[in-house]
Design a protein around this motif. Structure first.
Motif: not given
Length: 544
Positions: A420-431, A448-452
């Motif tokens: 979840d490192g990119y959720v705060r800045g970009f709204g994306l989960i890295h899978q 995959r970059l998943i909207a969250r």
């Protein structure tokens, strides 16, 4: 200062004025046997009058032991006396003892009669481990004043380590302090009365620093090596004293070795995580051979955090956990979901690495850059670290949750992990999804970059999926620009293909096992992602 002068400083007449004349020397009731071979090159340097540690060196005759603090790794290495192992690898007992006793005598004169930086509990712990294991090298003198001084200082140091061990930093330092106190209880005359307390102290230190799967909470492979070494010396002291090691200690030691094996690549050296580098495969081999333990590599480590996939010589290690907590590691890396890969003894995909535990000449700016996400083989979004690295070097906000799903069947091993490192800045989960065929010839991956969450990218954000290549691995782009052929001196060619983005070959660097930067290449898959996310597929396939 000549060698004769060094020997003169160790004479009992001088030491007796410090420690008194008439005191009966203590006795070692057991001498542990260190089965781990030292570094002969460092031992040869010692015999030639040079103390060498990493890329730093000092002339032994010129060292003022009274001025040695504990601020640098070199200073701490001198104080810890682990160099006795290297001296023993290079010199006979008679020849090595002359030098070892001269140095020990100088140390006693400078630090034996006062509590100073050299009396840090972790330094006393290390010193006890090596003074007892190499007692024949430092207690062969016929000078009763010198022997009495050293043994009485050892006894006082053991009591000091026992009293102060819990004040050492949590992690390897506290484990080392209690290890030394425990070995002193086993090997010094009259020490068995303190054995139970020291055993309890060591098990507390392990419980507070070691995950249940055996890995240290610092998540540092180089520290994990030292942990295995420390526990091997403790076990040797039990055997020398003809005492059975506690079952809990045996379990912790075996789990520590399994975790260490889990981050070892096909060449027998370490994968590069948390600012470390591969180290010396020869040292790793002697440690594993000499520690007296046997364990299979840990494959599915939830606490230690490194996932291992292997098939017929192909090995992949993945960082599938958040960076270590600041209290356990002050200089962790933003490396979540990065991977390393080897084919037999040939490394293919690596992380750039770092200076490791010994002094190097790497500039501070480079050391900081080596901790970034871009210095690891994973996806980087908008050139932003998955976990922030603050100006003071500490880790900030970023990855806090990593999910893992893993399964094996008759065809392949599969791993799916996300952070979840990119959720705060970009709204994306890295899978990241990985599969390794059971023939070891094919690695399939998908990032995959998943909207969250509520935050959204306004238009698009650039990404780069980096695969840093080991030094000596050549990369030639294919005609369509969507693949590359990887040729190396130690393995058949591998073909790389990607889909959904553009492939570039760029310069990179790797820190080798000596802490020296070496030029290399990297494959970089680049593109843009929108607020709804996206995916990038890639594949490594061995051509034969």
């Amino acid at each position: 200062m000549s060698a004769d002068r060094l020997r003169h400083l160790a004479k009992g007449s001088l030491l007796s004025r410090l420690f008194g004349q008439g005191r009966q020397p203590l006795r070692l009731v057991a001498v542990p046997r260190d089965h781990v071979l030292g570094d002969r090159a460092r031992g040869d340097a010692l015999l030639a009058g040079r103390f060498r540690w990493g890329n730093e060196e000092r002339n032994l005759p010129e060292i003022d032991f009274g001025d040695i603090g504990a601020a640098t790794e070199l200073d701490r290495a001198i104080h810890g006396f682990s160099w006795l192992r290297d001296l023993a690898a290079s010199a006979s007992r008679e020849k090595g003892a002359r030098l070892a006793e001269a140095i020990a005598g100088r140390w006693l004169i400078a630090h034996g009669s006062r509590v100073d930086e050299a009396w840090a509990p972790e330094l006393w712990g290390e010193r006890i481990l090596f003074w007892t294991a190499y007692a024949p090298y430092i207690l062969s003198s016929r000078d009763s004043g010198y022997r009495s001084a050293l043994l009485n200082t050892l006894a006082r140091g053991a009591r000091h380590a026992e009293a102060q061990a819990d004040r050492a930093s949590p992690g390897l330092a506290r484990i080392t302090a209690w290890s030394g106190a425990l070995v002193a209880a086993l090997t010094l005359q009259g020490g068995l009365s303190r054995l139970s307390r020291c055993e309890s102290g060591l098990m507390r230190a392990l419980a507070s620093a070691q995950f249940e799967d055996g890995g240290l909470m610092s998540r540092s492979p180089s520290e994990q090596m030292l942990l295995v070494d420390r526990l091997g010396l403790v076990r040797a002291a039990y055997f020398a004293a003809k005492q059975p090691p506690p079952e809990a200690l045996e379990n912790s030691a075996a789990a520590a070795l399994a975790a260490l094996h889990g981050v070892t690549m096909g060449d027998g050296a370490l994968s590069s995580w948390q600012g470390g580098n591969p180290g010396d495969p020869g040292r790793m081999a002697t440690l594993v051979e000499g520690c007296g333990l046997r364990a299979r590599p840990l494959r599915h480590a939830r606490g230690w955090g490194y996932q291992r996939l292997s098939a017929l010589g192909t090995i992949i290690v993945v960082d599938a956990a958040p960076p270590p907590a600041a209290r356990m590691a002050s200089h962790g890396c933003a490396s979540t979901l990065a991977l390393e890969m080897s084919d037999g003894a040939q490394r293919l995909v690596i992380n750039c690495g770092g200076p490791g535990p010994v002094p190097t000449s790497l500039p501070d700016e480079l050391v900081l850059a080596l901790r970034t996400t871009a210095a690891h083989s994973t996806l980087v979004l908008d050139d932003t670290n998955s976990t922030a690295i603050q100006p003071d070097g500490s880790l900030g906000k970023g990855v806090s949750d990593v999910t893992i799903d893993r399964n094996e069947d008759n065809d392949c091993s599969r791993l799916e992990a996300s952070h979840d490192g990119y959720v705060r800045g970009f709204g994306l989960i890295h899978q990241r999804r990985l599969s390794l065929g059971n023939d070891g010839k094919e690695v399939r991956g998908e990032d995959r970059l998943i909207a969250r969450g509520r935050r959204r990218i306004r238009e698009a954000a650039p990404y780069a999926v980096r695969f840093h290549l080991a030094p000596g691995v050549e990369a030639t782009l294919t005609a369509d620009g969507m693949g590359a052929i990887l040729r190396s001196p130690g393995a058949p060619p591998w073909n790389f293909r990607c889909r959904g983005a553009m492939l570039l070959v760029e310069e990179s660097l790797a820190i080798d096992g000596r802490g020296v930067p070496v030029g290399s290449l990297q494959l970089v898959v680049v593109g843009e992602v929108s607020a709804i996310g996206g995916e990038i597929a890639w594949q490594f396939r061995r051509s034969s």
